[in-house]
Write a protein that holds these residues in place. Sequence first.
Motif, PDB file in Angstrom:
ATOM      1  N   LEU A  46       0.799  -1.160   0.013  1.00  0.00           N
ATOM      2  CA  LEU A  46      -0.001   0.042   0.082  1.00  0.00           C
ATOM      3  C   LEU A  46       0.749   1.089  -0.061  1.00  0.00           C
ATOM      4  CD1 LEU A  46      -2.740  -0.933   2.593  1.00  0.00           C
ATOM      5  CD2 LEU A  46      -3.186  -0.699  -0.102  1.00  0.00           C
ATOM      6  N   LEU A  47       2.007   1.209   0.829  1.00  0.00           N
ATOM      7  CA  LEU A  47       2.893   2.454   0.920  1.00  0.00           C
ATOM      8  C   LEU A  47       3.417   2.398  -0.465  1.00  0.00           C
ATOM      9  CD1 LEU A  47       4.419   2.146   4.377  1.00  0.00           C
ATOM     10  CD2 LEU A  47       2.842   3.779   3.629  1.00  0.00           C
ATOM     11  N   LEU A  48       4.105   1.729  -1.143  1.00  0.00           N
ATOM     12  CA  LEU A  48       4.440   1.416  -2.427  1.00  0.00           C
ATOM     13  C   LEU A  48       3.632   2.209  -3.646  1.00  0.00           C
ATOM     14  CD1 LEU A  48       7.082   1.036  -4.389  1.00  0.00           C
ATOM     15  CD2 LEU A  48       6.052  -1.404  -4.528  1.00  0.00           C
ATOM     16  N   ILE A  49       2.397   1.751  -3.460  1.00  0.00           N
ATOM     17  CA  ILE A  49       1.416   2.306  -4.471  1.00  0.00           C
ATOM     18  C   ILE A  49       1.303   3.689  -4.260  1.00  0.00           C
ATOM     19  CG2 ILE A  49      -1.191   2.385  -4.923  1.00  0.00           C
ATOM     20  CD1 ILE A  49      -1.150  -0.541  -4.379  1.00  0.00           C
ATOM     21  N   VAL A  50       1.188   4.206  -2.821  1.00  0.00           N
ATOM     22  CA  VAL A  50       0.828   5.548  -2.630  1.00  0.00           C
ATOM     23  C   VAL A  50       2.103   6.457  -3.026  1.00  0.00           C
ATOM     24  CG1 VAL A  50       0.818   7.090  -0.693  1.00  0.00           C
ATOM     25  CG2 VAL A  50      -0.481   5.215  -0.583  1.00  0.00           C
ATOM     26  N   VAL A  51       3.496   6.009  -2.825  1.00  0.00           N
ATOM     27  CA  VAL A  51       4.575   6.513  -3.141  1.00  0.00           C
ATOM     28  C   VAL A  51       4.510   6.634  -4.694  1.00  0.00           C
ATOM     29  CG1 VAL A  51       7.044   6.361  -3.473  1.00  0.00           C
ATOM     30  CG2 VAL A  51       5.688   5.975  -1.234  1.00  0.00           C
ATOM     31  N   VAL A  52       4.230   5.614  -5.401  1.00  0.00           N
ATOM     32  CA  VAL A  52       4.353   5.662  -7.000  1.00  0.00           C
ATOM     33  C   VAL A  52       3.231   6.702  -7.474  1.00  0.00           C
ATOM     34  CG1 VAL A  52       4.109   4.074  -8.948  1.00  0.00           C
ATOM     35  CG2 VAL A  52       5.053   3.289  -7.135  1.00  0.00           C
ATOM     36  N   HIS A  53       2.131   6.753  -6.793  1.00  0.00           N
ATOM     37  CA  HIS A  53       0.954   7.598  -7.161  1.00  0.00           C
ATOM     38  C   HIS A  53       1.681   8.967  -7.061  1.00  0.00           C
ATOM     39  CE1 HIS A  53      -2.831   9.654  -7.642  1.00  0.00           C
ATOM     40  NE2 HIS A  53      -2.445  10.276  -6.412  1.00  0.00           N
TER      41      HIS A  53
ATOM     42  N   VAL B 188       4.722  10.064  -6.943  1.00  0.00           N
ATOM     43  CA  VAL B 188       6.005  10.339  -7.940  1.00  0.00           C
ATOM     44  C   VAL B 188       5.255  10.502  -9.261  1.00  0.00           C
ATOM     45  CG1 VAL B 188       7.674   9.389  -9.095  1.00  0.00           C
ATOM     46  CG2 VAL B 188       7.501   8.986  -6.612  1.00  0.00           C
ATOM     47  N   LEU B 189       4.241   9.641  -9.798  1.00  0.00           N
ATOM     48  CA  LEU B 189       3.906   9.783 -11.215  1.00  0.00           C
ATOM     49  C   LEU B 189       2.993  11.359 -11.454  1.00  0.00           C
ATOM     50  CD1 LEU B 189       2.194   6.553 -11.763  1.00  0.00           C
ATOM     51  CD2 LEU B 189       4.448   7.580 -12.885  1.00  0.00           C
ATOM     52  N   ARG B 190       2.311  11.783 -10.018  1.00  0.00           N
ATOM     53  CA  ARG B 190       1.699  13.087 -10.172  1.00  0.00           C
ATOM     54  C   ARG B 190       2.789  14.174 -10.407  1.00  0.00           C
ATOM     55  NH1 ARG B 190      -3.286  14.356  -6.490  1.00  0.00           N
ATOM     56  NH2 ARG B 190      -3.058  16.329  -7.740  1.00  0.00           N
ATOM     57  N   LEU B 191       3.864  14.148  -9.532  1.00  0.00           N
ATOM     58  CA  LEU B 191       5.006  14.972  -9.602  1.00  0.00           C
ATOM     59  C   LEU B 191       5.549  15.382 -11.053  1.00  0.00           C
ATOM     60  CD1 LEU B 191       6.646  14.490  -6.230  1.00  0.00           C
ATOM     61  CD2 LEU B 191       5.308  16.649  -6.835  1.00  0.00           C
ATOM     62  N   ILE B 192       5.729  13.861 -11.661  1.00  0.00           N
ATOM     63  CA  ILE B 192       6.152  13.927 -12.936  1.00  0.00           C
ATOM     64  C   ILE B 192       5.199  14.775 -13.905  1.00  0.00           C
ATOM     65  CG2 ILE B 192       6.724  12.393 -15.041  1.00  0.00           C
ATOM     66  CD1 ILE B 192       7.977  10.498 -12.901  1.00  0.00           C
ATOM     67  N   GLY B 193       3.879  14.263 -13.870  1.00  0.00           N
ATOM     68  CA  GLY B 193       2.880  14.711 -14.578  1.00  0.00           C
ATOM     69  C   GLY B 193       2.874  16.476 -14.528  1.00  0.00           C
ATOM     70  N   ILE B 194       2.890  16.896 -13.280  1.00  0.00           N
ATOM     71  CA  ILE B 194       2.786  18.279 -13.079  1.00  0.00           C
ATOM     72  C   ILE B 194       4.146  19.114 -13.596  1.00  0.00           C
ATOM     73  CG2 ILE B 194       3.052  20.157 -11.132  1.00  0.00           C
ATOM     74  CD1 ILE B 194       1.352  18.229  -9.332  1.00  0.00           C
ATOM     75  N   ALA B 195       5.158  18.393 -13.295  1.00  0.00           N
ATOM     76  CA  ALA B 195       6.532  18.881 -14.024  1.00  0.00           C
ATOM     77  C   ALA B 195       6.405  18.795 -15.893  1.00  0.00           C
ATOM     78  CB  ALA B 195       7.583  18.222 -13.829  1.00  0.00           C
ATOM     79  N   ALA B 196       5.631  17.963 -15.968  1.00  0.00           N
ATOM     80  CA  ALA B 196       5.593  17.903 -17.766  1.00  0.00           C
ATOM     81  C   ALA B 196       4.590  18.783 -18.082  1.00  0.00           C
ATOM     82  CB  ALA B 196       5.073  16.554 -18.126  1.00  0.00           C
ATOM     83  N   ARG B 197       3.406  19.075 -17.377  1.00  0.00           N
ATOM     84  CA  ARG B 197       2.349  20.316 -17.735  1.00  0.00           C
ATOM     85  C   ARG B 197       2.902  21.567 -17.509  1.00  0.00           C
ATOM     86  NH1 ARG B 197      -1.095  16.365 -15.311  1.00  0.00           N
ATOM     87  NH2 ARG B 197      -1.546  18.079 -13.854  1.00  0.00           N
ATOM     88  N   MET B 198       4.037  21.718 -16.980  1.00  0.00           N
ATOM     89  CA  MET B 198       4.196  23.154 -16.242  1.00  0.00           C
ATOM     90  C   MET B 198       4.418  24.077 -17.443  1.00  0.00           C
ATOM     91  SD  MET B 198       4.601  24.878 -13.425  1.00  0.00           S
ATOM     92  CE  MET B 198       5.020  23.712 -12.163  1.00  0.00           C
TER      93      MET B 198
END
Length: 402
Positions: free
Chosen positions: A49-56, A58-68
């Motif tokens: 569960l913790l891994l899923i939360v962390v991956v989630h 991280v992916l959100r941060l990557i998406g935000i950075a890509a859309r910046m």
Amino acid sequence: MKFVIWIVGLFALAVLVGLASTVNTGYAILFLPPYRMEVSFNALIIGILLLIVVVHFVLRLIGIAARMPEEVRRFQRQKKLKAARHALREAGIAFFEGRFQRAEREAIRAIDNEESEDNRALALLIAARAAGSMRDYDKRNQYLAKLDALPSRLQLAHHVLEAELKLDAKDAPGALAAVERARTISPNLTSALKIELRIRLLQKQPEAVLALTEKLLKSDAIDAEQARRYRLTAYRQQLAALTSGAEIQAWFKRIPDVERANPDLLADVVARLTELEDSDQAATLIAQALGDEELATPELAQKLGRLAASLSPDKRLALMHEAEGWLTSRPNDHLLLLALGRLALAQQLWGKAQSYLEASLSLTPTLTAHAELARLFEATGKEGEAHRHETQCLRMALEMGY
């Protein structure tokens, strides 16, 4: 209330997880050669569960950075659009305040940053109108040219404004061409018809003026008084083009009765006939008006008296005979008595002339009556009486500041 429900739910979930962990005593074996590791099944679940939360996250941060970059561009567009809408409002306010230079400047700012075609069209219309009001015709034409590139649904406002601007600049052909383009889009547009009416007046096309006046009057776009003024102007333009008394007589008969009764038009017709040296016809029209209680005015009687010397003898006699009936209904009209006196004097009917002129003087002493009596007494050899009236003329002229 929702906050309380969430807290209760979280505590209930924690209790359920605690109970489940005491019941579940299994374990899991993780084998990665040459390593082997045994972990509690509960710890494995929590780790997953913790891994899923962390991956989630991280992916959100990557998406935000890509859309910046796109977000930055969108923010800049929104900022410019907000500034454009503010400039458009300021342009409209400044225009109606009569501050045309500021209106044009704000409208240009709105045009540069605006994305909506409707708002761009509005800004261009304001800029063109402001430039036209400042007589800057080059800029006006530039703004109008930019309107050509906008969709067809926005072209009606373009053509109407162009017609108004060119008419204000006395460019009648250009204004008429713009009106024609507007009428291809909306054939019965009232504003376009009003502009065309002004153009036809400027171009001195009375037939078109009369037709447009009737059309606008039927659609309640103008009131009866406005229609009367337009008709009067058109009739005056037609009258100026006539070159003989016969043409004027035929034309005057074609005019509706209500317009023939207009004293201003009648005065113009009489003046035109006098200019064409058709005094008999002019006197006939005046006599017809004087015979009508609603149309008769002292000014008409005065005009008749001024025509006396240029009338034919038969016409003078006919008018004097007809005037006896007028005196029955208006015995105290001193201008009518003066006119009859001048007619009789021109006809050399000395006795009648003297009685009419003296009756006019008894009602209202006038310079003209004294002058005509002086002429009469000179013609009949009464020098003393003539001198007396000449003296009265001089005294009245001095009193009047002549």
